[in-house]
Enzyme design. Structure first.
Site, PDB file in Angstrom:
ATOM      1  N   LYS A 204       0.822  -1.219   0.000  1.00  0.00           N
ATOM      2  CA  LYS A 204       0.000   0.000   0.000  1.00  0.00           C
ATOM      3  C   LYS A 204       0.852   1.263   0.000  1.00  0.00           C
ATOM      4  O   LYS A 204       2.031   1.227   0.320  1.00  0.00           O
ATOM      5  CB  LYS A 204      -0.980  -0.034   1.181  1.00  0.00           C
ATOM      6  CG  LYS A 204      -2.109  -1.046   0.932  1.00  0.00           C
ATOM      7  CD  LYS A 204      -3.114  -1.102   2.051  1.00  0.00           C
ATOM      8  CE  LYS A 204      -4.193  -2.150   1.713  1.00  0.00           C
ATOM      9  NZ  LYS A 204      -5.122  -2.368   2.832  1.00  0.00           N
ATOM     10  N   ARG A 234      -2.777 -10.001   5.602  1.00  0.00           N
ATOM     11  CA  ARG A 234      -3.237 -10.149   4.212  1.00  0.00           C
ATOM     12  C   ARG A 234      -2.139  -9.605   3.306  1.00  0.00           C
ATOM     13  O   ARG A 234      -1.850  -8.402   3.348  1.00  0.00           O
ATOM     14  CB  ARG A 234      -4.541  -9.371   4.038  1.00  0.00           C
ATOM     15  CG  ARG A 234      -5.154  -9.437   2.643  1.00  0.00           C
ATOM     16  CD  ARG A 234      -6.456  -8.635   2.584  1.00  0.00           C
ATOM     17  NE  ARG A 234      -7.039  -8.639   1.259  1.00  0.00           N
ATOM     18  CZ  ARG A 234      -6.696  -7.785   0.295  1.00  0.00           C
ATOM     19  NH1 ARG A 234      -5.798  -6.871   0.504  1.00  0.00           N
ATOM     20  NH2 ARG A 234      -7.288  -7.873  -0.889  1.00  0.00           N
TER      21      ARG A 234
HETATM   22  C1  8Y4 Z   1      -1.248  -2.299  -4.236  1.00  0.00           C
HETATM   23  C2  8Y4 Z   1      -2.063  -3.391  -4.239  1.00  0.00           C
HETATM   24  C3  8Y4 Z   1      -1.638  -1.218  -3.501  1.00  0.00           C
HETATM   25  C4  8Y4 Z   1      -3.238  -3.403  -3.526  1.00  0.00           C
HETATM   26  C5  8Y4 Z   1      -2.811  -1.210  -2.801  1.00  0.00           C
HETATM   27  C6  8Y4 Z   1      -3.622  -2.315  -2.802  1.00  0.00           C
HETATM   28  C7  8Y4 Z   1      -7.740  -4.817   2.734  1.00  0.00           C
HETATM   29  C8  8Y4 Z   1      -8.770  -5.698   2.372  1.00  0.00           C
HETATM   30  C9  8Y4 Z   1      -8.065  -4.634   0.619  1.00  0.00           C
HETATM   31  C10 8Y4 Z   1      -7.360  -4.745   4.104  1.00  0.00           C
HETATM   32  C11 8Y4 Z   1      -9.029  -6.421   4.520  1.00  0.00           C
HETATM   33  C12 8Y4 Z   1      -5.433  -3.236  -1.456  1.00  0.00           C
HETATM   34  C13 8Y4 Z   1      -9.955  -6.287   0.248  1.00  0.00           C
HETATM   35  C14 8Y4 Z   1      -6.777  -2.823  -1.026  1.00  0.00           C
HETATM   36  N1  8Y4 Z   1      -7.307  -4.170   1.618  1.00  0.00           N
HETATM   37  N2  8Y4 Z   1      -9.407  -6.498   3.250  1.00  0.00           N
HETATM   38  N3  8Y4 Z   1      -8.965  -5.569   1.040  1.00  0.00           N
HETATM   39  N4  8Y4 Z   1      -8.034  -5.580   4.954  1.00  0.00           N
HETATM   40  N5  8Y4 Z   1      -9.641  -7.203   5.438  1.00  0.00           N
HETATM   41  N6  8Y4 Z   1      -4.805  -2.237  -2.115  1.00  0.00           N
HETATM   42  O1  8Y4 Z   1      -6.499  -3.975   4.531  1.00  0.00           O
HETATM   43  O2  8Y4 Z   1      -4.978  -4.329  -1.268  1.00  0.00           O
HETATM   44  S1  8Y4 Z   1      -7.984  -4.130  -1.049  1.00  0.00           S
END
Ligand code: 8Y4
Length: 258
Positions: A204, A234
């Site tokens: 992130k 995660r």
């Molecule tokens: C690069 C790749 C940069 C992905 C950002 C991202 C969470 C989640 C997401 C979390 C839970 C993400 C579905 C966002 N984040 N579920 N989900 N907790 N429980 N962004 O922090 O990965 S999606």
């Protein structure tokens, strides 16, 4: 928890194609690398992402659920918020619901109450798209504690026992970098709620603001979160994260654990 995104590959042949083979190979790799849970998501929550209908979301995740189940007994988590999607995926052999909207969508509480699935309730301030425009909190930790207590109460009123609930501070969801870092540093404040904690900080932007290397940064962040009491992390990079966790666990146990 390894992240498996199942959104269409729009570069393939000009159209939108779901590469089931690619997704399955990715799931298999994460399982081989030591993932205990595969988090399957068919709806992007990235800022600016287009919304997806329940039908499209189901067309994405159902084939993946079936395919993973054919090859492995790994726990399958479904990242979704829509009651219609939750109701249908719960008819399949899945193990966890991961809802970034904490069962706040119409009908979601009732659908989950009809199952015995555990559910991760994540905190998000605002909605994807606008949530990162100047996030503000009077008292960050207090606001999240109030939010979690309200959602736990809503779950219990609907018939979802507290023993089925996992909490997540929602790193990056309506928070500044300073907010995100404070939440990890003070993660022990949420341990007082007595429920397992999930943390998702992998790759992130807050990690990217600290270091250029988001892989090493994410593994370091995951380990810090575990040290502050996270039960589930995660992550995109399962192998490197498992390597780091083995060292952390060996230190905690004062013996070699592999
Ligand atoms: C690069 C790749 C940069 C992905 C950002 C991202 C969470 C989640 C997401 C979390 C839970 C993400 C579905 C966002 N984040 N579920 N989900 N907790 N429980 N962004 O922090 O990965 S999606």
């Amino acid at each position: 928890m390894g992240i498996l995104n199942v959104t269409p590959d729009s570069f393939y042949d000009g159209g939108d194609f779901l590469r089931l083979d690619h997704a399955l190979a990715h799931a298999e790799q994460m399982i081989d690398e030591g993932a205990d849970i595969i988090d399957v998501g068919g709806e992007s929550t990235r800022p600016g992402a287009e919304s997806v209908s329940a039908g499209d979301e189901l067309n994405r995740v159902l084939p993946i659920i079936k395919a993973i189940r054919t090859m492995s007994n790994v726990a399958i988590s479904i990242d979704s918020s829509k009651a219609e999607v939750l109701e249908e995926v719960a008819r399949h052999d899945i193990d966890l619901i991961n809802d970034v909207r904490a069962l706040a969508e119409v009908g979601a509480l009732e659908v989950i109450a009809q199952t015995d699935l555990p559910v991760c309730l994540m905190h998000m301030k605002g909605e994807p798209g606008k949530m990162q425009d100047n996030p503000y909190y009077d008292d960050l930790i207090e606001d999240l504690l109030v939010f979690f207590n309200e959602r736990i109460k809503a779950c219990r009123s609907a018939g979802i026992d507290a023993s089925r609930i996992i909490l997540d501070v929602g790193f990056g969801f309506g928070k500044s970098a300073a907010h995100n870092l404070e939440l990890i540093n003070k993660l022990d404040r949420f341990a007082e709620l007595g429920l397992p904690l999930l943390v998702g900080l992998s790759r992130k932007s807050t990690i990217g603001k600290i270091v250029d290397d988001r892989l090493i940064g994410s593994v370091s962040g995951a380990l810090a979160a575990i040290n502050k009491g996270a039960h589930i992390v995660r992550v995109h990079d399962v192998g490197p994260t498992v390597t780091a966790i083995k060292v952390w666990r060996s230190i905690a146990a004062e013996r070699v654990i592999d």
